[in-house]
Design a protein around this motif. Sequence first.
Motif, mmCIF file in Angstrom:
data_model
loop_
_atom_site.group_PDB
_atom_site.id
_atom_site.type_symbol
_atom_site.label_atom_id
_atom_site.label_comp_id
_atom_site.label_asym_id
_atom_site.label_seq_id
_atom_site.Cartn_x
_atom_site.Cartn_y
_atom_site.Cartn_z
ATOM 1 N N ALA A 39 0.816 -1.219 0.000
ATOM 2 C CA ALA A 39 0.000 0.000 0.000
ATOM 3 C C ALA A 39 0.847 1.265 0.000
ATOM 4 O O ALA A 39 1.920 1.319 0.611
ATOM 5 C CB ALA A 39 -0.929 -0.008 1.221
ATOM 6 N N THR A 62 -4.283 7.785 4.992
ATOM 7 C CA THR A 62 -3.421 6.614 4.807
ATOM 8 C C THR A 62 -4.051 5.377 5.439
ATOM 9 O O THR A 62 -4.099 4.297 4.822
ATOM 10 C CB THR A 62 -2.029 6.890 5.405
ATOM 11 O OG1 THR A 62 -1.382 7.907 4.626
ATOM 12 C CG2 THR A 62 -1.164 5.643 5.395
ATOM 13 N N ARG A 66 -5.939 1.678 3.890
ATOM 14 C CA ARG A 66 -5.684 0.315 4.343
ATOM 15 C C ARG A 66 -6.975 -0.396 4.742
ATOM 16 O O ARG A 66 -7.142 -1.584 4.468
ATOM 17 C CB ARG A 66 -4.664 0.341 5.493
ATOM 18 C CG ARG A 66 -3.247 0.521 4.967
ATOM 19 C CD ARG A 66 -2.432 1.521 5.715
ATOM 20 N NE ARG A 66 -1.103 1.651 5.080
ATOM 21 C CZ ARG A 66 -0.869 2.385 3.992
ATOM 22 N NH1 ARG A 66 -1.859 3.078 3.434
ATOM 23 N NH2 ARG A 66 0.340 2.452 3.463
ATOM 24 N N ARG A 67 -7.881 0.318 5.360
ATOM 25 C CA ARG A 67 -9.181 -0.293 5.683
ATOM 26 C C ARG A 67 -9.929 -0.684 4.414
ATOM 27 O O ARG A 67 -10.623 -1.711 4.379
ATOM 28 C CB ARG A 67 -10.005 0.664 6.544
ATOM 29 C CG ARG A 67 -9.455 0.863 7.948
ATOM 30 C CD ARG A 67 -10.466 1.541 8.864
ATOM 31 N NE ARG A 67 -10.793 2.896 8.426
ATOM 32 C CZ ARG A 67 -10.115 3.991 8.780
ATOM 33 N NH1 ARG A 67 -9.048 3.891 9.568
ATOM 34 N NH2 ARG A 67 -10.480 5.183 8.354
ATOM 35 N N TRP A 70 -8.350 -4.008 3.355
ATOM 36 C CA TRP A 70 -8.777 -5.082 4.256
ATOM 37 C C TRP A 70 -10.243 -5.450 4.038
ATOM 38 O O TRP A 70 -10.617 -6.617 4.147
ATOM 39 C CB TRP A 70 -8.556 -4.663 5.711
ATOM 40 C CG TRP A 70 -7.129 -4.712 6.142
ATOM 41 C CD1 TRP A 70 -6.201 -5.655 5.853
ATOM 42 C CD2 TRP A 70 -6.454 -3.750 6.978
ATOM 43 N NE1 TRP A 70 -4.991 -5.353 6.436
ATOM 44 C CE2 TRP A 70 -5.114 -4.201 7.135
ATOM 45 C CE3 TRP A 70 -6.848 -2.566 7.609
ATOM 46 C CZ2 TRP A 70 -4.179 -3.501 7.901
ATOM 47 C CZ3 TRP A 70 -5.917 -1.872 8.362
ATOM 48 C CH2 TRP A 70 -4.597 -2.331 8.508
ATOM 49 N N VAL A 76 -2.344 -6.391 3.880
ATOM 50 C CA VAL A 76 -1.576 -5.178 3.589
ATOM 51 C C VAL A 76 -0.101 -5.451 3.846
ATOM 52 O O VAL A 76 0.271 -5.891 4.943
ATOM 53 C CB VAL A 76 -2.053 -3.988 4.445
ATOM 54 C CG1 VAL A 76 -1.066 -2.829 4.362
ATOM 55 C CG2 VAL A 76 -3.441 -3.534 3.996
ATOM 56 N N GLU A 78 2.989 -3.521 4.458
ATOM 57 C CA GLU A 78 3.196 -2.145 4.921
ATOM 58 C C GLU A 78 4.664 -1.740 4.891
ATOM 59 O O GLU A 78 5.554 -2.576 5.085
ATOM 60 C CB GLU A 78 2.657 -2.006 6.352
ATOM 61 C CG GLU A 78 2.622 -0.590 6.879
ATOM 62 C CD GLU A 78 1.830 0.318 5.980
ATOM 63 O OE1 GLU A 78 2.391 0.803 4.971
ATOM 64 O OE2 GLU A 78 0.636 0.538 6.273
ATOM 65 N N SER A 101 -0.388 1.328 11.444
ATOM 66 C CA SER A 101 -1.087 0.356 10.605
ATOM 67 C C SER A 101 -1.294 -0.973 11.324
ATOM 68 O O SER A 101 -2.337 -1.620 11.173
ATOM 69 C CB SER A 101 -0.320 0.139 9.300
ATOM 70 O OG SER A 101 -0.348 1.292 8.509
ATOM 71 N N ALA A 105 -4.764 -2.726 11.963
ATOM 72 C CA ALA A 105 -5.021 -4.097 11.533
ATOM 73 C C ALA A 105 -5.604 -4.925 12.668
ATOM 74 O O ALA A 105 -6.549 -5.709 12.481
ATOM 75 C CB ALA A 105 -3.726 -4.734 11.020
ATOM 76 N N ILE A 112 -1.499 -8.188 8.168
ATOM 77 C CA ILE A 112 -0.476 -7.200 7.870
ATOM 78 C C ILE A 112 0.919 -7.802 8.019
ATOM 79 O O ILE A 112 1.171 -8.608 8.917
ATOM 80 C CB ILE A 112 -0.619 -5.950 8.774
ATOM 81 C CG1 ILE A 112 0.339 -4.834 8.321
ATOM 82 C CG2 ILE A 112 -0.402 -6.288 10.240
ATOM 83 C CD1 ILE A 112 0.047 -3.490 8.961
ATOM 84 N N CYS A 114 5.071 -6.238 7.525
ATOM 85 C CA CYS A 114 5.759 -4.953 7.427
ATOM 86 C C CYS A 114 7.226 -5.116 7.054
ATOM 87 O O CYS A 114 7.897 -6.051 7.482
ATOM 88 C CB CYS A 114 5.663 -4.190 8.750
ATOM 89 S SG CYS A 114 3.975 -3.818 9.274
ATOM 90 N N ASP A 275 -2.531 -2.427 -5.164
ATOM 91 C CA ASP A 275 -2.994 -1.194 -4.534
ATOM 92 C C ASP A 275 -4.121 -0.594 -5.364
ATOM 93 O O ASP A 275 -5.254 -0.442 -4.859
ATOM 94 C CB ASP A 275 -1.808 -0.240 -4.365
ATOM 95 C CG ASP A 275 -2.144 1.110 -3.768
ATOM 96 O OD1 ASP A 275 -3.010 1.807 -4.321
ATOM 97 O OD2 ASP A 275 -1.524 1.509 -2.764
#
Length: 384
Positions: A39, A62, A66-67, A70, A76, A78, A101, A105, A112, A114, A275
């Motif tokens: 994202a 931002t 992400r929501r 989801w 996501v 991240e 984030s 989540a 998620i 990262c 995305d």
Amino acid sequence: MTLQLPDARGRVRSYEPRTEPLAFAAGAPFTSRTVFAAAHVVADPYADVSPDAPAAVDWDATLAFRRHLWSHGLGVAEAMDTAQRGMGLDWAGAAELIRRSAAEAEAVGGRIACGVGTDQLAGPARLEEIRTAYEEQLAVVEESGAQAILMASRALAAAARRPQDYLEVYGHLLRQSAEPVILHWLGPMFDPALEGYWGSSDLDAATDTFLEVIAAHPGKVDGIKVSLLDARRETGIRRRLTDGVRCYTGDDFHYPELIAGDEQGFSHALLGVFDPLGPLAAEAVRVLDTGDAKGFRELLDPTVELSRHLFQTPTRFYKTGVVFLAWLAGHQTHFTMVGGLQSARSLPHFARAYELADGLGLFPDPELAEERMKNLLAMYGVGQ
């Protein structure tokens, strides 16, 4: 109404936007594939910052994006390169992004993972310093409750002198990781500073080292993300993986065929192009969940032309097109990027991206997208 769109040869042509979008509702979790969308971040357009200053992020927008991902069942990925790591977003901003984030989540039940890198380092670094930088970022991700993605490191690419250096650095990190991680091999088309990663510019030799890292640490690698834009090589790597290790395609040129797979297996997905394609991609995977590979390809194959356009060379500037489409789709109120990266693509590039995305029905409100495209064209002096 028609729009006058400029093309790459300096000509202006008429385009008639579609009036009805494709509409895909949220659905059940995926059953056949694990799918992450890498994202982007939304810049704060009111921040008085220069391109080389720390990023100013619009946190509300931002996290709202992400929501959105989801809600369609996507995971996501991240603080990856799609979020402009190393291209506007520094480690301090990435760490805050990870924490925010991951908390979001947890609140909504989203998946998620990262990015863990070494971008807090300034200038040349020794291997020991690179390990320490990786450890600092790994601790932030694990403390947030997210899965870790060990990203390729510019610092390691510069400091390593032999494949053994990669084996030692990654081995050290994998031994101390609390949970299985995703290893990320990002090719130099995405970041030229990563040329020769895994100790060689010979991709066969680099692949051997990459796979040696995994084999030496059973149970520590959940999967690999391969971003080399080479479907044949990814398939070859996938077939050599240790049992239980997933291959997450990062190939934004060949993702439909790699995700669909063949008689010997398939790739999961961790893609920047998901995305802008989020709802459509999610619908395609749900079709694949039913065993309908043909229906999956019928939905996803037509998106490849847009993806190849967004990721055309210089590939690292694909983020500009991703954010441009998010603006047209109404996910943010402006077309501003951290680091001023909105200037990294040309007006003909934007015009073609709009045309391709509109043709796919990606804009929830086609009239809004058309109005915003008209405003951009007017700013560049293209009359309608």
